[in-house]
Design an enzyme around this catalytic site. Sequence first.
Site, PDB file in Angstrom:
ATOM      1  N   LYS A  21      33.993  44.350  36.269  1.00 23.04           N
ATOM      2  CA  LYS A  21      33.427  44.308  37.084  1.00 23.04           C
ATOM      3  C   LYS A  21      33.381  44.923  37.829  1.00 23.04           C
ATOM      4  CE  LYS A  21      31.463  43.564  41.091  1.00 23.04           C
ATOM      5  NZ  LYS A  21      31.451  44.758  41.375  1.00 23.04           N
TER       6      LYS A  21
ATOM      7  N   SER B 186      39.953  42.108  47.941  1.00 27.65           N
ATOM      8  CA  SER B 186      40.239  41.940  49.537  1.00 27.65           C
ATOM      9  C   SER B 186      40.812  40.235  49.512  1.00 27.65           C
ATOM     10  CB  SER B 186      39.152  42.092  50.298  1.00 27.65           C
ATOM     11  OG  SER B 186      38.013  41.441  49.938  1.00 27.65           O
TER      12      SER B 186
ATOM     13  N   GLU C  92      40.248  37.747  51.331  1.00 29.31           N
ATOM     14  CA  GLU C  92      39.169  37.381  51.542  1.00 29.31           C
ATOM     15  C   GLU C  92      38.070  36.188  50.493  1.00 29.31           C
ATOM     16  OE1 GLU C  92      37.112  39.573  54.659  1.00 29.31           O
ATOM     17  OE2 GLU C  92      35.816  37.995  55.088  1.00 29.31           O
TER      18      GLU C  92
ATOM     19  N   GLY D 280      39.355  37.125  47.309  1.00 28.46           N
ATOM     20  CA  GLY D 280      40.555  36.566  46.785  1.00 28.46           C
ATOM     21  C   GLY D 280      40.592  34.991  46.425  1.00 28.46           C
TER      22      GLY D 280
ATOM     23  N   GLU E  22      45.928  40.579  43.365  1.00 25.99           N
ATOM     24  CA  GLU E  22      46.565  41.517  43.610  1.00 25.99           C
ATOM     25  C   GLU E  22      45.275  41.739  45.131  1.00 25.99           C
ATOM     26  OE1 GLU E  22      48.990  42.187  43.135  1.00 25.99           O
ATOM     27  OE2 GLU E  22      49.336  42.159  40.645  1.00 25.99           O
TER      28      GLU E  22
ATOM     29  N   CYS F 240      46.550  49.767  49.521  1.00 17.89           N
ATOM     30  CA  CYS F 240      47.379  48.410  49.839  1.00 17.89           C
ATOM     31  C   CYS F 240      48.206  48.289  50.567  1.00 17.89           C
ATOM     32  CB  CYS F 240      46.907  47.491  49.257  1.00 17.89           C
ATOM     33  SG  CYS F 240      47.481  47.866  47.319  1.00 17.89           S
TER      34      CYS F 240
ATOM     35  N   GLU G 283      44.592  43.601  58.053  1.00 13.92           N
ATOM     36  CA  GLU G 283      44.974  44.356  57.835  1.00 13.92           C
ATOM     37  C   GLU G 283      43.993  45.663  58.040  1.00 13.92           C
ATOM     38  OE1 GLU G 283      43.111  44.500  53.206  1.00 13.92           O
ATOM     39  OE2 GLU G 283      45.028  45.747  52.506  1.00 13.92           O
TER      40      GLU G 283
HETATM   41  P1  NAD Z   1      36.131  43.298  48.089  1.00 19.73           P
HETATM   42  O1  NAD Z   1      37.619  42.394  48.128  1.00 19.73           O
HETATM   43  O2  NAD Z   1      35.444  43.799  48.924  1.00 19.73           O
HETATM   44  O3  NAD Z   1      35.403  43.893  46.201  1.00 19.73           O
HETATM   45  C1  NAD Z   1      36.394  43.894  45.059  1.00 19.73           C
HETATM   46  C2  NAD Z   1      35.966  43.881  43.872  1.00 19.73           C
HETATM   47  O4  NAD Z   1      35.166  42.290  44.045  1.00 19.73           O
HETATM   48  C3  NAD Z   1      34.874  44.822  44.216  1.00 19.73           C
HETATM   49  O5  NAD Z   1      34.210  44.831  42.571  1.00 19.73           O
HETATM   50  C4  NAD Z   1      33.330  43.684  44.365  1.00 19.73           C
HETATM   51  O6  NAD Z   1      32.113  43.719  44.266  1.00 19.73           O
HETATM   52  C5  NAD Z   1      33.725  41.963  43.705  1.00 19.73           C
HETATM   53  N1  NAD Z   1      33.283  41.167  44.559  1.00 19.73           N
HETATM   54  C6  NAD Z   1      32.807  41.217  45.623  1.00 19.73           C
HETATM   55  N2  NAD Z   1      32.631  39.834  46.332  1.00 19.73           N
HETATM   56  C7  NAD Z   1      32.668  38.907  45.239  1.00 19.73           C
HETATM   57  C8  NAD Z   1      32.609  37.919  44.800  1.00 19.73           C
HETATM   58  N3  NAD Z   1      32.675  37.063  45.450  1.00 19.73           N
HETATM   59  N4  NAD Z   1      33.616  36.970  43.731  1.00 19.73           N
HETATM   60  C9  NAD Z   1      33.536  38.279  42.798  1.00 19.73           C
HETATM   61  N5  NAD Z   1      33.774  39.300  43.026  1.00 19.73           N
HETATM   62  C10 NAD Z   1      32.920  39.945  44.644  1.00 19.73           C
HETATM   63  O7  NAD Z   1      37.882  44.581  48.532  1.00 19.73           O
HETATM   64  P2  NAD Z   1      37.079  46.519  48.165  1.00 19.73           P
HETATM   65  O8  NAD Z   1      37.087  46.579  48.977  1.00 19.73           O
HETATM   66  O9  NAD Z   1      37.022  46.707  46.570  1.00 19.73           O
HETATM   67  O10 NAD Z   1      38.870  46.457  47.903  1.00 19.73           O
HETATM   68  C11 NAD Z   1      39.860  46.749  49.591  1.00 19.73           C
HETATM   69  C12 NAD Z   1      40.438  45.891  49.214  1.00 19.73           C
HETATM   70  O11 NAD Z   1      41.108  45.783  47.959  1.00 19.73           O
HETATM   71  C13 NAD Z   1      41.739  45.990  50.486  1.00 19.73           C
HETATM   72  O12 NAD Z   1      42.074  44.483  51.051  1.00 19.73           O
HETATM   73  C14 NAD Z   1      43.156  46.298  49.454  1.00 19.73           C
HETATM   74  O13 NAD Z   1      44.162  45.821  50.095  1.00 19.73           O
HETATM   75  C15 NAD Z   1      42.759  45.594  48.296  1.00 19.73           C
HETATM   76  N6  NAD Z   1      43.770  46.249  47.579  1.00 19.73           N
HETATM   77  C16 NAD Z   1      44.975  45.692  46.660  1.00 19.73           C
HETATM   78  C17 NAD Z   1      45.911  46.182  45.421  1.00 19.73           C
HETATM   79  C18 NAD Z   1      46.806  45.430  45.257  1.00 19.73           C
HETATM   80  O14 NAD Z   1      46.946  45.621  44.392  1.00 19.73           O
HETATM   81  N7  NAD Z   1      47.319  44.928  45.995  1.00 19.73           N
HETATM   82  C19 NAD Z   1      45.020  47.483  44.873  1.00 19.73           C
HETATM   83  C20 NAD Z   1      44.457  48.001  45.754  1.00 19.73           C
HETATM   84  C21 NAD Z   1      43.109  47.214  46.999  1.00 19.73           C
END
Ligand code: NAD
Length: 481
Positions: A179, A233, A235, A237, A254, A288, A385
Site C-alpha cells: 500500500k 507515524s 500514532e 503504528g 518503523e 525519521c 517529532e
Molecule cells: P503515516 O503514518 O501518516 O502514513 C504511513 C502509511 O500508513 C501511509 O501509506 C498511509 O496511507 C498509511 N496509513 C494511514 N492511516 C492508516 C491506518 N489507519 N491503518 C493503516 N495504514 C494507514 O506516516 P507518513 O506521514 O507517511 O510518514 C511520516 C512518518 O513516518 C514519520 O513519523 C516518520 O518518522 C516515520 N518514518 C519512520 C521511518 C523508520 O524507519 N523508522 C522511516 C520513514 C518514516
Amino acid sequence: MIDLQNLIDGRRCMALSGSTFEKHAPATGTLLAHVPASNARDVDLAVKSAHAALRHGPWASAGAAARARWLHRLADLVERETDALTALLADEQGRPQVEMRMMDVPMSVDTLRYFAGWADKLEGRVIPTDGFMGRPTLNYTQRVPVGVAAQIIPWNAPLMIAVWKLAPALAAGCTVVIKPSEDAPLAVARLGELISEAGIPDGVVNIVHGLGAEVGPALVAHPLVNKISFTGSTEVGRTIACEAARTFKRVTLELGGKAAQIVFADADLEQVVPALAMGMFVNQGQTCAAGSRVLVHRSIAQAVEARLVDAARAIRVGPPSDTTSRMGALINQRHLARVRAHIDVALAEGAIRLAGDEAVPDSGWFMRPTILGGVQPGMRIAREEVFGPVGMVIPFDTEDEAVDMANDTLFGLSASLWTRDIAIAHRVAQRLDVGAVAINCWSPLDARLPWGGTKHSGIGRDLSRAALDSYLEEKVVTAAL
Ligand code: NAD
C-alpha cells in the site's frame, strides 16, 4: 498527468468503485496523477491473489535460486530506470533530484541485490536429541515463508522503503500486497511495472493505492494476511499493533524519531557543522532519523549555533526542476501548517528564530531551513517529532548530562555523536537507548545494517539479516527412525 492503476494478480486495474483522488506536485501545485481510491473490496482481491500465488503456480514451485534471479533482474531494471525514477520521486516529493540520485535509487538497487544474495542461503538446522519414546529421531528445521505480507509505505522515501520491505519478503518466498502512501504513489507504481517486466509471476506482488484510513485497516484486518510491515507515524503504528494483535499477525513497525546529534568539545567543527546541517535538513527534515536536537558541549555551543545558522541561511531552497536547489518543498499544505505550528509553539514557549524567516518561492509548500535558539530540553519542540527543516542547539556540561538529554524522549530510533576521543565515542554509543548510533557521521544506511528503533520508534528491523528473518518461520520436522 498520469492515470495510476492498481496492480492486482498481474493486471493493471482501477479501483472497483471507479473512484480516484488527485496527487499534486508539492513544489508547483501541478496535478501529477489521478490515483485509484481503493477500498476493502480491492484489498480483498489483492490479498486473495497473493495468497493463491503463495500456494500454487510458478512462485510456489520456484526454487530459491529462481527467486534470486528474479530479484537480480528487478535490480537491473531499477538501475536502468534511475533517471525516470529520480524524476518521478522529485515531482511527487518536491525534493531536489541530487538526493534521490545519490541515495534512494542506488540504495534500492543495492538492497535488491543484497537480498537476492540471501534467497538461496536460507538453510535449516539438524538438531540432535535423545529421541522419542525409546526410538531415535532425525530432527531438522526449515526456514519457510511467513506467508502473505502487507507492506504499508510512507511518503518520505517511498521507493527506497518499498524496496526495503519487498526485497527480503521475496527473498524469503513470501508474496506481498503493497500500500503506497497517498502522498507519494508514483515511483512505487512504476516499480510495479518493473516487477512485471522482471517476470516475477502474477499475484506475487500486488499494489493497492488509496487513502490510509480506507486501505490500511482493511489490509491489517484481513484474515489471509500473515505479516504487516509498516513504516510511518507512531500514532498509526499504535493502531496497527493493536489491530494486528487480534489475529496474531507478525509486525514490523518503523515509526517516528527525535534523534540527538551530540557534539563533544574536541570535535572538528569544519567537518562537523556541514554534517549536522545535513542531518537536520536533508529531505526537508522529513526523515525519521532527522538530527534536529543538536546537543553541544557548552564550551563550543555558541560557535556551533552561529555556524549552523550560516549553514541554514546558505541553503538554496527551490523546486526540483532547478538543479541548484538543495532544499525542496514539504510534502503538502497540511504538513507545512503542522511544521509551522510546531515553530509557533516553540516561539510561544520562549524559543527565538535565528534562521528561517527569509523569503521562499511563491508557489508550492516551501519553508526555509529554520534554527531555533534558546530551546530548553523540556520544551515541546525538543521532545516531539517535527518532521520538517527545524533544528536547535542545546548546551550540556558533562557526558552524563548529554546522555541523559539524548535519551530523554519517547523515541529511540537513532543518534549521532562527534568526538575525536575513541573512549568517549564507544562509551556514549553504548549508553544511548536507540537502534542505531553513528560516530562522526550521520545515519549511514546500508542494506547490510539493521535499521529500526527502540521505545516508541517501533518494533523489529528493516534491512540486514534481521529483516529477512522477520519474513521466515522456523519449522521443525521430527522423523522417528
Ligand atoms: P503515516 O503514518 O501518516 O502514513 C504511513 C502509511 O500508513 C501511509 O501509506 C498511509 O496511507 C498509511 N496509513 C494511514 N492511516 C492508516 C491506518 N489507519 N491503518 C493503516 N495504514 C494507514 O506516516 P507518513 O506521514 O507517511 O510518514 C511520516 C512518518 O513516518 C514519520 O513519523 C516518520 O518518522 C516515520 N518514518 C519512520 C521511518 C523508520 O524507519 N523508522 C522511516 C520513514 C518514516
